[in-house]
Design an enzyme around this catalytic site. Structure first.
Site, PDB file in Angstrom:
ATOM      1  N   HIS A   1      38.127   4.820 -11.720  1.00  0.00           N
ATOM      2  CA  HIS A   1      36.949   5.266 -12.488  1.00  0.00           C
ATOM      3  C   HIS A   1      37.370   6.378 -13.436  1.00  0.00           C
ATOM      4  CE1 HIS A   1      36.638   8.817  -9.868  1.00  0.00           C
ATOM      5  NE2 HIS A   1      36.747   8.022  -8.818  1.00  0.00           N
TER       6      HIS A   1
ATOM      7  N   ASP B   1       0.789  -1.239   0.000  1.00  0.00           N
ATOM      8  CA  ASP B   1       0.000   0.000   0.000  1.00  0.00           C
ATOM      9  C   ASP B   1       0.820   1.288   0.000  1.00  0.00           C
ATOM     10  OD1 ASP B   1      -2.232  -1.548   0.001  1.00  0.00           O
ATOM     11  OD2 ASP B   1      -2.658  -1.306   2.146  1.00  0.00           O
TER      12      ASP B   1
ATOM     13  N   HIS C   1      31.102  12.528 -15.919  1.00  0.00           N
ATOM     14  CA  HIS C   1      29.962  12.134 -16.766  1.00  0.00           C
ATOM     15  C   HIS C   1      29.161  13.380 -17.076  1.00  0.00           C
ATOM     16  CE1 HIS C   1      27.830  12.513 -12.918  1.00  0.00           C
ATOM     17  NE2 HIS C   1      28.832  11.823 -12.396  1.00  0.00           N
TER      18      HIS C   1
ATOM     19  N   ASP D   1      29.573  12.199  -0.978  1.00  0.00           N
ATOM     20  CA  ASP D   1      29.182  12.413  -2.380  1.00  0.00           C
ATOM     21  C   ASP D   1      27.668  12.555  -2.357  1.00  0.00           C
ATOM     22  OD1 ASP D   1      28.523  12.266  -5.069  1.00  0.00           O
ATOM     23  OD2 ASP D   1      29.914  10.623  -5.510  1.00  0.00           O
TER      24      ASP D   1
ATOM     25  N   GLU E   1      34.773  16.391  -6.285  1.00  0.00           N
ATOM     26  CA  GLU E   1      33.894  16.415  -7.463  1.00  0.00           C
ATOM     27  C   GLU E   1      33.140  17.725  -7.556  1.00  0.00           C
ATOM     28  OE1 GLU E   1      30.663  13.514  -7.378  1.00  0.00           O
ATOM     29  OE2 GLU E   1      30.430  13.715  -9.549  1.00  0.00           O
TER      30      GLU E   1
ATOM     31  N   HIS F   1      23.643  10.975 -14.017  1.00  0.00           N
ATOM     32  CA  HIS F   1      24.473  10.476 -15.126  1.00  0.00           C
ATOM     33  C   HIS F   1      23.643  10.756 -16.368  1.00  0.00           C
ATOM     34  CE1 HIS F   1      27.116   7.509 -12.623  1.00  0.00           C
ATOM     35  NE2 HIS F   1      27.148   8.742 -12.173  1.00  0.00           N
TER      36      HIS F   1
ATOM     37  N   HIS G   1      30.756   2.978  -4.390  1.00  0.00           N
ATOM     38  CA  HIS G   1      29.317   3.265  -4.279  1.00  0.00           C
ATOM     39  C   HIS G   1      28.790   2.927  -2.876  1.00  0.00           C
ATOM     40  CE1 HIS G   1      28.843   2.994  -8.945  1.00  0.00           C
ATOM     41  NE2 HIS G   1      29.401   4.124  -8.533  1.00  0.00           N
TER      42      HIS G   1
ATOM     43  N   ARG H   1      37.932  11.766  -2.872  1.00  0.00           N
ATOM     44  CA  ARG H   1      37.431  12.214  -4.183  1.00  0.00           C
ATOM     45  C   ARG H   1      37.026  13.675  -4.021  1.00  0.00           C
ATOM     46  NH1 ARG H   1      34.276   8.419  -5.184  1.00  0.00           N
ATOM     47  NH2 ARG H   1      32.221   9.134  -4.547  1.00  0.00           N
TER      48      ARG H   1
ATOM     49  N   ASP I   1      25.836  17.214  -8.300  1.00  0.00           N
ATOM     50  CA  ASP I   1      26.630  16.043  -7.921  1.00  0.00           C
ATOM     51  C   ASP I   1      27.970  16.548  -7.385  1.00  0.00           C
ATOM     52  OD1 ASP I   1      27.808  13.583  -7.717  1.00  0.00           O
ATOM     53  OD2 ASP I   1      27.781  13.123  -9.858  1.00  0.00           O
TER      54      ASP I   1
ATOM     55  N   GLU J   1      35.720  14.704 -11.389  1.00  0.00           N
ATOM     56  CA  GLU J   1      35.752  14.044 -10.087  1.00  0.00           C
ATOM     57  C   GLU J   1      36.863  13.004  -9.955  1.00  0.00           C
ATOM     58  OE1 GLU J   1      32.502  11.200  -9.507  1.00  0.00           O
ATOM     59  OE2 GLU J   1      31.531  12.000 -11.280  1.00  0.00           O
TER      60      GLU J   1
ATOM     61  N   TYR K   1      42.037   6.101  -4.054  1.00  0.00           N
ATOM     62  CA  TYR K   1      41.473   5.189  -3.049  1.00  0.00           C
ATOM     63  C   TYR K   1      42.524   4.120  -2.785  1.00  0.00           C
ATOM     64  CZ  TYR K   1      37.676   7.466  -5.551  1.00  0.00           C
ATOM     65  OH  TYR K   1      36.892   8.408  -6.188  1.00  0.00           O
TER      66      TYR K   1
HETATM   67  N1  GLY Z   1      27.303  10.404  -7.368  1.00  0.00           N
HETATM   68  C1  GLY Z   1      27.448   9.664  -8.547  1.00  0.00           C
HETATM   69  C2  GLY Z   1      28.657  10.017  -9.253  1.00  0.00           C
HETATM   70  O1  GLY Z   1      29.494  10.723  -8.749  1.00  0.00           O
HETATM   71  O2  GLY Z   1      28.832   9.649 -10.380  1.00  0.00           O
HETATM   72 MN    MN Z   2      29.507  12.135 -10.438  1.00  0.00          MN
HETATM   73 MN    MN Z   3      29.104  12.086  -7.197  1.00  0.00          MN
END
Ligand code: GLY
Ligand code: MN
Ligand code: MN
Length: 437
Positions: free
Chosen positions: A349, A38, A353, A259, A407, A360, A242, A405, A270, A383, A387
């Site tokens: 990474h 519900d 993006h 983040d 960003e 994204h 993540h 990081r 972001d 970003e 790590y």
């Molecule tokens: N928070 C998602 C990224 O940094 O791509």
């Molecule tokens: Mn990002």
């Molecule tokens: Mn991010």
């Protein structure tokens, strides 16, 4: 703050100009999704549908039929229903769509199955988001088959199916002035939330308490939802890219990586900042942090109209690899280490993006096999991170478990880029000064 009806109309016109004039586009709204008995997840409109309609209700469908005499822009929506609206909230209804949303012709959604095959008649190509939702793919096939069943009455059914997202996502990639204004406001609010977290942070707090401070700032300024699940990772949790369990205590002497970004008026931001839980960087933390910041600054120098998408990333890789050698975390020739991708043990990474309605965001990164050339109005994140796996026995113990990081969101300009999230400090001295207040 929202996109006005003129701009929405211009988007629909631009899409129709890109389509074949005897084509027809069909784009569905998002549906409600059950969270538990519900109760539903908070509704979020499908970005493509919202981009063209500005209409935020579920269970709707838009159709664009260029040069149709009775009207080119048709929307099916939930009908007015006093009883349902009493329980579930107000509905625009078909008349409201015509009055307030520039729709030429609106119908209740239960007319869809009956009317859609007629809207396909005489159209040679159907444009729709192919393969995003198998249920919708099947419905399009069903409508096509209904149109085909009428060939003996002289009706010509469409012969081609085309993915509308190829056209639409290229449009969404280039942001208008009003989109840039909203993205800048989202960036400013996101920055304020990170400043709040830095101000509130104390050893012994739980990660979720910092997350709550961030969400408080978003929600109390009109951004009811984050653009993605916030990451608040203390100590070595920052090395899980993540991470979002956000349930551990923040230890004195550790860094915390946050983040988090809000969604404001349908647009995302972001931001990542990494700062010391107790307000003071240790020496190894400061050294690695300075390297990530240097990589980000170098990458930002490579965001400029006319440069290619891969250039900021390649620049960050070079700075990080050189810095890791200088600090003793990697050994060897920088060119060889880059060639052998040794930096990926620490920076695994890419630099960022596209960002827009989706965090994204949509839009191709390569064109004809080559990295895309950046253009003014494109918005992206920058970003870089480092790590150091807590189990990495190849580096001195003092580095292990440090995750950093930094960003920001930037808009590409002719001269370079405009940082939309720059209000939150990132120089170590500035972070320490803010946290000491
Ligand atoms: N928070 C998602 C990224 O940094 O791509
Ligand atoms: Mn990002
Ligand atoms: Mn991010």
């Amino acid at each position: 703050m929202s996109i006005n009806t003129h701009e929405l109309a211009r988007r629909r016109r631009d899409l129709m100009l890109k389509m074949s004039s005897s084509g027809v586009a069909i784009i569905p709204a998002a549906s409600l999704t059950t969270r538990s008995r519900d109760t539903e997840y908070v509704f979020r409109q499908d970005s493509d549908f919202f981009y063209l309609t500005g209409f935020a209700e579920p269970e709707a469908m838009m159709v664009l039929a260029p040069e149709r005499e009775e009207g080119e822009y048709i929307v099916f929506c939930q009908p007015k229903d006093a009883e349902k609206e009493l329980w579930e909230g107000r509905r625009e209804g078909p008349d409201g769509l015509v009055q307030n949303y520039g729709v030429d012709e609106a119908h209740a959604i239960d007319e869809l199955e009956h009317m859609l095959p007629k809207l396909l008649q005489g159209r040679d190509r159907i444009y729709y988001p192919v393969g995003q939702n198998t249920g919708f793919d099947q419905r399009v096939t069903g409508w096509l088959n209904s149109a085909k069943a009428k060939v003996r009455s002289g009706i010509t059914p469409p012969r081609e199916l085309s993915d509308v997202t190829y056209l639409l996502h290229e449009m969404r990639l280039l942001k208008s002035e009003s989109e840039l204004t909203i993205l800048a406001a989202a960036g400013e609010l996101g920055a304020r939330a990170h400043i709040r977290a830095m101000n509130k942070c104390k050893p012994g707090m739980y990660e979720y308490q910092l997350e709550a401070e961030i969400l408080h700032e978003f929600a109390s300024n009109g951004a009811r939802s984050p653009a993605y699940t916030s990451i608040v990772g203390g100590g070595q949790n920052a090395c899980i890219l993540h991470y979002n369990a956000n349930d551990q205590q923040l230890d004195d002497g550790d860094l915390v990586l946050i983040d988090a970004g809000c969604e404001l008026a349908g647009y995302a931001t972001d931001i990542t900042r990494t700062f010391p839980v107790n307000g003071k960087f240790s020496e190894p933390q400061r050294e690695l942090y300075a390297l990530v910041l240097k990589a980000q600054e170098a990458a930002l120098e490579k965001v400029k109209a006319g440069l290619r998408w891969n250039e900021p990333h390649d620049e960050a890789v070079r700075v990080i690899t050189q810095g890791l050698v200088d600090l003793g975390l990697l050994a060897g020739e920088v060119d060889v280490l880059i060639e052998d991708e040794k930096y990926k043990d620490f920076y695994m990474h890419r630099i960022g993006h596209w960002l827009g309605m989706d965090v994204h965001d949509v839009g191709a990164y390569k064109i004809g096999g080559d990295w895309r050339v950046m253009e003014p109005g494109m918005v992206m994140t920058v970003e870089p991170g480092i790590y150091v796996n807590p189990e990495n026995q190849n580096v001195a113990a003092k580095w292990r478990g440090i995750g950093i990081r930094i960003e920001d969101v930037v808009a590409v300009t002719e001269e370079g880029c405009r940082i939309l999230t720059g209000d939150v400090p990132k120089a170590p001295d500035d972070i320490e000064a803010l946290m000491a207040m």
